[in-house]
Design a protein around this motif. Structure first.
Motif, PDB file in Angstrom:
ATOM      1  N   THR A 162       0.861  -1.302   0.089  1.00 49.90           N
ATOM      2  CA  THR A 162       0.066  -0.036   0.012  1.00 49.90           C
ATOM      3  C   THR A 162       0.887   1.235  -0.123  1.00 49.90           C
ATOM      4  OG1 THR A 162      -1.531  -1.225   1.422  1.00 49.90           O
ATOM      5  CG2 THR A 162      -1.782   1.187   1.319  1.00 49.90           C
ATOM      6  N   LYS A 165       2.511   1.989  -3.514  1.00 53.28           N
ATOM      7  CA  LYS A 165       1.718   2.115  -4.561  1.00 53.28           C
ATOM      8  C   LYS A 165       1.094   3.470  -4.331  1.00 53.28           C
ATOM      9  CE  LYS A 165       1.815  -1.607  -7.398  1.00 53.28           C
ATOM     10  NZ  LYS A 165       1.981  -1.494  -8.759  1.00 53.28           N
ATOM     11  N   SER A 166       0.971   4.085  -3.065  1.00 58.26           N
ATOM     12  CA  SER A 166       0.439   5.532  -2.709  1.00 58.26           C
ATOM     13  C   SER A 166       0.999   6.483  -3.416  1.00 58.26           C
ATOM     14  CB  SER A 166       0.350   5.631  -1.228  1.00 58.26           C
ATOM     15  OG  SER A 166       1.695   5.917  -1.013  1.00 58.26           O
TER      16      SER A 166
END
Length: 176
Positions: A162, A165-166
């Motif tokens: 997460t 990919k943020s």
């Protein structure tokens, strides 16, 4: 009549050597980590064939499981495009990697072979009950704790994906 044990032993050994070479020769760090996981799994299979079941289980859970997962987490967090280009594709670099790996193996294996050749064969039998007690404790009394550590590793893996990919992460998709 051909025995199955030697053929299987040599087949697993050959596959383990090829996957270990894949660790150092793969251009992509993720594929290198997959080769590392294959090497560790094949090593566990080798221990299983030699009837060292506890060592095979520990090999799978600790090394093929936790260590490779943490390695992949680190790879996902950092952007390694420059490193991938500088350490792959060149035959001289691949030969250097193989040479360093063989030299490292010899530096470790020669003294170990010398020590094992001079060792008393009965020294291992004196320590066998300790492994049995550890296995009973780990998979009996501390099984819940062992499972919690696995769940925590899963949470860390999901969190790192997460974060990577943020927006602003190393593997974020850039839309301009």
């Amino acid at each position: 009549m051909l025995e199955l044990f030697p053929l299987t032993f040599y087949a697993i050994s050959a596959a383990m050597i090829l996957s270990a070479l894949g660790v150092i020769l793969m251009a992509s760090p993720i594929f290198s980590a997959l080769c590392l996981a294959a090497t560790m799994t094949l090593l566990a299979a080798m221990f299983f064939m030699l009837e060292a079941y506890f060592v095979a289980a520990i090999q799978l859970t600790v090394y093929a499981g936790a260590v490779v997962v943490l390695f992949v987490i680190v790879l996902m967090i950092f952007d390694l495009k420059k490193e991938k280009q500088s350490f792959s594709g060149n035959w001289a670099i691949n030969i250097a990697k193989i040479g360093i790996s063989v030299a490292s193996f010899l530096i470790l294996a020669v003294p170990l072979g010398y020590v094992l050749a001079r060792a008393n064969p009965g020294w291992l039998q004196d320590r066998a009950p300790v492994s049995k007690d550890l296995a009973l404790s780990l998979f009996g009394k501390y099984l819940f704790t062992f499972e919690i550590v696995g769940a925590l590793l899963l949470v860390v893996l999901i969190g790192s994906v997460t974060l990577a990919k943020s927006k602003g992460g190393t593997h974020a998709e850039h839309h301009e």
